[in-house]
Scaffold this active site. Structure first.
Site, PDB file in Angstrom:
ATOM      1  N   ASP A 179     -11.726  98.396 -15.327  1.00 29.72           N
ATOM      2  CA  ASP A 179     -11.100  97.614 -14.251  1.00 29.72           C
ATOM      3  C   ASP A 179     -11.944  97.626 -12.975  1.00 29.72           C
ATOM      4  O   ASP A 179     -11.910  96.677 -12.183  1.00 29.72           O
ATOM      5  CB  ASP A 179      -9.713  98.174 -13.887  1.00 29.72           C
ATOM      6  CG  ASP A 179      -8.895  98.668 -15.056  1.00 29.72           C
ATOM      7  OD1 ASP A 179      -9.479  99.255 -15.993  1.00 29.72           O
ATOM      8  OD2 ASP A 179      -7.668  98.517 -15.027  1.00 29.72           O
ATOM      9  N   ASP A 199      -9.587 100.530  -5.699  1.00 28.99           N
ATOM     10  CA  ASP A 199      -8.951  99.230  -5.883  1.00 28.99           C
ATOM     11  C   ASP A 199      -8.987  98.335  -4.647  1.00 28.99           C
ATOM     12  O   ASP A 199      -8.208  97.387  -4.552  1.00 28.99           O
ATOM     13  CB  ASP A 199      -7.495  99.418  -6.322  1.00 28.99           C
ATOM     14  CG  ASP A 199      -7.393  99.858  -7.771  1.00 28.99           C
ATOM     15  OD1 ASP A 199      -8.081  99.245  -8.616  1.00 28.99           O
ATOM     16  OD2 ASP A 199      -6.644 100.808  -8.055  1.00 28.99           O
TER      17      ASP A 199
END
Length: 398
Positions: free
Chosen positions: A176, A116
């Site tokens: 994602d 991330d």
């Protein structure tokens, strides 16, 4: 003559009334001013309130604001929102607060245990560098991009997403993860390291091949075999079921393949973005206000929670897609509808409420009963990004 004078008087009266009405009637862009003003109030209030915590606000749940450090995947969005608000208003207060909250994330540049880093570093330092050209930000970003590349396996051709559930997954990749590629494209250009760009293209191509179904919806998680390098499981982690269309996942895909076209000018990515857009925009379960339910296949629609975060990501993506396919008017009109509805009292927080977040009614992780019908910092971030993109399209920048 008398008749003519009366006629002139009547026409003059009508003209005066029309002029007075036009001065007093609401402008078509009143919603935009309201959105920016209220967002700015909430952000400054939040920045001042949480400053001593040395953490970033993530959500407001069960009457409490949840604050997170750089180990949380959402930690870059609040500073990113402050940078966007500085860009929208040129108010130096936002710049000062953005610098403070961005600096809290310095150690993230060395974190090898997460995919991330795009969200954490690019949304914060990336916007900061874009707006200030601060060389410290550039150095941190380049370090972070190198760190992110440690999660790329060239044999599988993908960046690994998660390290947990090792008894279930061998090499999990979530949709994602596509959102982190923009960070690597930036680093590839700035550093001259072409392996980063190659990794982005490989990751995007394999995601098209293995995440997407014939109807152009996508799975959330695809797990790869570390020996054969082939998909072994296709599942969900945050959606309703393995075969359902978790709406934020569809939004991530739309945003990412639009970005892939920007960075490569390869028509296959534009084609993919348009296919995803068609799936979302033509879905029979997309409500009239275009703020989607948290999963297109959730069983109790219309009684299911909405996801304003997905709506904000979709709006931002559609505004960029509109710039590449201007002949498709649906992209712009849908984005505008979403932004107007998110700027209504139904979704836009009043001053001081909602834990000092901007938008209401997002859904984080429904299966885990976490962050359901709450604000989320990434909803606010993509909402502000979309407002900025909207103003550029309309020629309304300061």
């Amino acid at each position: 003559d008398v008749y003519m004078n009366k006629k002139i008087k009547i026409l003059l009266t009508i003209a005066v009334i029309a002029m007075v009405y036009s001065c007093n009637k609401p402008s078509n862009n009143d919603w935009l001013k309201t959105a920016i003003d209220r967002s700015g109030e909430q952000l400054l209030n939040a920045a001042e309130t949480f400053k001593d915590s040395l953490k970033n606000p993530r959500t407001f749940e069960n009457g409490k604001v949840k604050l997170v450090g750089e180990k949380d995947w959402t930690s870059g969005f609040f500073p990113g929102s402050l940078w966007y608000m500085y860009e929208l208003t040129q108010n130096e207060k936002f710049k000062t607060e953005a610098q403070h909250y961005t600096s809290l994330l310095d150690s993230a540049q060395y974190r090898t245990n997460t995919h991330d880093l795009g969200f954490i570093i690019y949304c914060s330092y990336g916007n900061g560098f874009r707006l200030t050209a601060d060389s410290t930000y550039k150095r941190i970003m380049l370090n972070g991009a190198k760190t992110l590349m440690t999660r790329y396996n060239s044999k599988i051709g993908l960046i690994r997403s998660w390290d947990f559930n090792k008894d279930i997954w061998q090499y999990p990749v979530i949709i994602d993860n596509m959102m982190n590629l923009e960070f690597l494209f930036w680093a590839s250009k700035v550093s001259g390291d072409s392996t980063m760009k190659a990794a982005c293209i490989s990751h995007a191509d394999k995601t098209i091949a293995n995440h997407y179904r014939p109807d152009n919806s996508c799975f959330h998680v695809v797990d790869y075999d570390t020996i054969t390098f082939m998909p072994r499981l296709k599942q969900t982690h945050q959606g309703y079921s393995d075969s359902s269309s978790w709406v934020r996942g569809q939004a991530w895909g739309l945003y990412s393949y639009t970005m892939m076209y920007r960075e490569t000018k390869d028509e296959k990515y534009l084609d993919q973005a348009q296919k995803i857009a068609a799936f979302i925009l033509n879905h029979r379960r997309l409500p009239e206000d275009k703020i989607p339910y948290w999963d297109f296949d959730a069983p109790n629609i219309p009684s299911e929670p909405r996801d304003a975060s997905a709506a904000a990501v979709i709006a931002s993506a559609l505004l960029e897609l509109n710039s590449y396919v201007p002949e498709n008017k649906t992209y712009f009109t849908t984005a505008e509808t979403i932004l107007k509805n998110l700027s209504s009292d139904e979704y836009l927080s009043a001053k001081g409420e909602n834990g000092l977040f901007i938008l209401k009614h997002s859904t984080g992780n429904w299966p885990k009963k976490s962050e359901i019908d709450t604000p989320l910092n990434y909803a606010d971030y993509y909402f502000l990004e979309a407002l900025g993109r909207y103003m550029k399209v309309k020629g309304l920048e300061e």
